[in-house]
Write a protein that holds these residues in place. Structure first.
Motif, PDB file in Angstrom:
ATOM      1  N   ILE A   1      32.817  -3.133-132.584  1.00  0.00           N
ATOM      2  CA  ILE A   1      33.286  -2.301-133.702  1.00  0.00           C
ATOM      3  C   ILE A   1      32.097  -1.634-134.388  1.00  0.00           C
ATOM      4  O   ILE A   1      32.136  -0.436-134.705  1.00  0.00           O
TER       5      ILE A   1
ATOM      6  N   TRP B   1      46.785   1.223-125.642  1.00  0.00           N
ATOM      7  CA  TRP B   1      47.084   0.123-126.566  1.00  0.00           C
ATOM      8  C   TRP B   1      48.174  -0.776-125.973  1.00  0.00           C
ATOM      9  O   TRP B   1      48.060  -2.003-125.996  1.00  0.00           O
TER      10      TRP B   1
ATOM     11  N   LEU C   1      33.570  -8.728-130.358  1.00  0.00           N
ATOM     12  CA  LEU C   1      34.440  -7.750-130.998  1.00  0.00           C
ATOM     13  C   LEU C   1      33.745  -7.101-132.192  1.00  0.00           C
ATOM     14  O   LEU C   1      33.750  -5.871-132.343  1.00  0.00           O
TER      15      LEU C   1
ATOM     16  N   MET D   1      39.143   1.541-128.722  1.00  0.00           N
ATOM     17  CA  MET D   1      37.805   2.101-128.941  1.00  0.00           C
ATOM     18  C   MET D   1      37.301   2.779-127.670  1.00  0.00           C
ATOM     19  O   MET D   1      36.726   3.884-127.728  1.00  0.00           O
TER      20      MET D   1
ATOM     21  N   TYR E   1      34.770 -13.248-131.012  1.00  0.00           N
ATOM     22  CA  TYR E   1      34.791 -12.474-132.245  1.00  0.00           C
ATOM     23  C   TYR E   1      33.443 -11.810-132.517  1.00  0.00           C
ATOM     24  O   TYR E   1      33.390 -10.738-133.119  1.00  0.00           O
TER      25      TYR E   1
ATOM     26  N   GLN F   1      43.418  -5.168-127.705  1.00  0.00           N
ATOM     27  CA  GLN F   1      43.884  -3.889-128.237  1.00  0.00           C
ATOM     28  C   GLN F   1      42.757  -3.104-128.900  1.00  0.00           C
ATOM     29  O   GLN F   1      42.614  -1.899-128.654  1.00  0.00           O
ATOM     30  N   ALA F   2      41.961  -3.748-129.712  1.00  0.00           N
ATOM     31  CA  ALA F   2      40.872  -3.044-130.396  1.00  0.00           C
ATOM     32  C   ALA F   2      39.845  -2.505-129.403  1.00  0.00           C
ATOM     33  O   ALA F   2      39.432  -1.335-129.497  1.00  0.00           O
TER      34      ALA F   2
ATOM     35  N   ALA G   1      44.532  -9.105-130.213  1.00  0.00           N
ATOM     36  CA  ALA G   1      43.857  -8.179-131.130  1.00  0.00           C
ATOM     37  C   ALA G   1      42.547  -7.681-130.528  1.00  0.00           C
ATOM     38  O   ALA G   1      42.199  -6.502-130.668  1.00  0.00           O
ATOM     39  N   THR G   2      41.830  -8.557-129.845  1.00  0.00           N
ATOM     40  CA  THR G   2      40.584  -8.158-129.194  1.00  0.00           C
ATOM     41  C   THR G   2      40.871  -7.177-128.070  1.00  0.00           C
ATOM     42  O   THR G   2      40.204  -6.142-127.949  1.00  0.00           O
TER      43      THR G   2
END
Length: 156
Positions: free
Chosen positions: A137, A28, A133, A12, A130, A7-8, A4-5
């Motif tokens: 974000i 992605w 991340l 971005m 996290y 991909q995000a 998830a990290t």
């Protein structure tokens, strides 16, 4: 780092550099591809997890491999849409390697060598991952609000 990290962060970055839609979709997919290679190679083994632990973050996590498709995309031989997809895929893979370099385990300096490069900023799944991340974000959202990043995506 967790998928998830990867991909995000890569998506971005793709928006931030203005990749078209095909590039964003490909970034992605590419953002987890080095791990997919390791998982697929371990899948043939009877002791999958043991095999994965031995092969993970070896040759598939070397920067050099992913510079080849990036350079090929820059030649512009395939056409706008395929070149954008190839560029995005390569950038996703490079993003994966760069993010894994931030972990304590790091990535190989050479494709088949034992020396590794690690920034030792965080461990996979740890609080620091996290936090990075979350800060990313927040910065991405602020960049959108300030007009520095557009989320309007060209088709190619």
């Amino acid at each position: 780092m967790r998928w998830a990290t990867h991909q995000a962060m890569s998506v971005m970055a793709a928006f931030a550099i203005g990749l078209p839609a095909a590039g964003i979709a490909a970034v992605w997919a590419g953002s987890v591809f080095p791990d997919v290679i390791d998982q697929r190679s371990a899948a043939a083994s009877f002791f999958r997890q043991s095999r994965f632990n031995k092969t993970h973050r070896k040759s598939s996590h070397w920067f050099g491999w992913w510079l080849i498709p990036l350079a090929a995309s820059r030649l512009g031989l395939l056409g706008p849409l395929p070149d954008a997809a190839l560029e995005g895929f390569a950038l996703g893979c490079l993003s994966h390697v760069l993010l894994d370099m931030c972990t304590t385990k790091g990535v190989p300096l050479l494709p088949f060598g034992s020396r590794r490069a690690s920034l030792k900023i965080c461990s996979t799944g740890g609080v620091a991952e996290y936090a990075i991340l979350g800060m990313s974000i927040l910065l991405f959202w602020l960049a959108i609000r300030a007009g520095a990043v557009s989320v309007a995506v060209p088709l190619y």
